[in-house]
Scaffold this motif. Sequence first.
Motif, short mmCIF file in Angstrom:
data_model
loop_
_atom_site.label_atom_id
_atom_site.label_comp_id
_atom_site.label_asym_id
_atom_site.label_seq_id
_atom_site.Cartn_x
_atom_site.Cartn_y
_atom_site.Cartn_z
N PHE A 1 41.32 29.16 41.43
CA PHE A 1 40.88 30.42 41.25
C PHE A 1 41.91 30.55 39.70
CE2 PHE A 1 42.49 34.73 40.73
CZ PHE A 1 41.20 35.56 40.51
N ILE A 2 42.83 30.54 39.64
CA ILE A 2 43.95 30.66 38.68
C ILE A 2 43.40 29.93 37.75
CG2 ILE A 2 45.48 31.90 40.03
CD1 ILE A 2 47.01 29.00 39.66
N SER A 3 42.82 28.61 37.25
CA SER A 3 42.61 28.05 36.20
C SER A 3 41.80 28.37 35.01
CB SER A 3 42.10 26.59 36.74
OG SER A 3 40.72 26.21 37.41
N ASP A 4 41.56 29.35 36.17
CA ASP A 4 40.12 29.89 34.88
C ASP A 4 40.68 31.04 34.33
OD1 ASP A 4 38.11 28.49 35.42
OD2 ASP A 4 37.21 28.43 36.96
N ILE A 5 41.74 31.47 34.71
CA ILE A 5 42.99 32.71 34.25
C ILE A 5 43.92 32.58 33.39
CG2 ILE A 5 43.54 35.34 35.40
CD1 ILE A 5 41.23 35.30 36.96
N PRO A 6 43.91 32.22 32.30
CA PRO A 6 44.80 32.02 31.43
C PRO A 6 46.25 32.53 31.73
CG PRO A 6 42.90 31.71 30.08
CD PRO A 6 42.50 32.74 31.40
N TYR A 7 45.59 33.95 31.85
CA TYR A 7 47.39 34.69 32.27
C TYR A 7 48.11 34.12 33.50
CZ TYR A 7 49.87 38.87 33.61
OH TYR A 7 50.99 39.05 34.24
N LEU A 8 46.96 34.83 34.72
CA LEU A 8 47.75 33.98 35.82
C LEU A 8 48.54 32.28 36.22
CD1 LEU A 8 45.47 35.62 38.47
CD2 LEU A 8 47.73 36.69 37.30
N LYS A 9 47.29 31.88 34.83
CA LYS A 9 47.71 29.90 34.92
C LYS A 9 48.54 30.34 34.58
CE LYS A 9 46.45 25.95 33.32
NZ LYS A 9 45.00 25.21 32.97
N GLY A 10 49.28 31.12 33.31
CA GLY A 10 50.86 30.67 33.08
C GLY A 10 51.71 31.26 33.36
#
Length: 237
Positions: A222-231
């Motif tokens: 899930f977070i891999s597609d959301i740069p903010y959460l991934k960072g």
Amino acid sequence: MKREMDDIRDLYIFDVLKMKRSLDDLASLACTLESRVNEQEDAVEGLTKETMHLAKETIDKERLREREDRLRSSNLRVIGIPEKANRENGAVDIIKEVIEENFAELEDQSLEIVSAHRIPNSVDEHRLTPRHILVKFWSADDKQRILKASRAKKEITYRGTKIRLTADLSPGTIDARSQWASVIKTLQEEGFQPRILYPAKLAFEFRGKTKVFFDIEEFKKFISDIPYLKGLLSNIY
């Protein structure tokens, strides 16, 4: 004329031998390909068996965990109550006092305690923290009412000492929940209101919706597609 016939015959024999070599090469190639196919089929079959075995092990562990959690469904752990050798009330009386001190509104709901005792049973002189008190209620509903009230009150005490109440969970569920610890800490700092849902699911608020994840792999995807959460979680995953 005879020489011409000999040349034709020699050419015919040469062509036959050449064809035979080609057929032999094809047969050899076919054998090689068949051998490779068989090897690949064996490898796939072995992989399938291994995968099935791993899947079965996972399912068996989940079933065991669920069975243990069901057996503990009406249990509550009380953490942090000091131990005073020979001078403290029995565990049942302590729990009644905790309920009276913190949850007076529940006293009229006939909460029935089946048993209560310190765990482990034996005292370890080198233990730095007091042993937990394990409480078994008559029904899981009684335990849930107390846990709900404790979450609403936020600070629970026993004779002025801060204590903590938690559900009694199987070791497998505790381990599964602990894997979310770093994620929860980071999300809390950013105001996402993370929480653990039974038995070990992560829930948090994101863009006005509650997101729920059953395992870490699902969360990572899930977070891999959301740069903010991934960072934000890059130091964890």
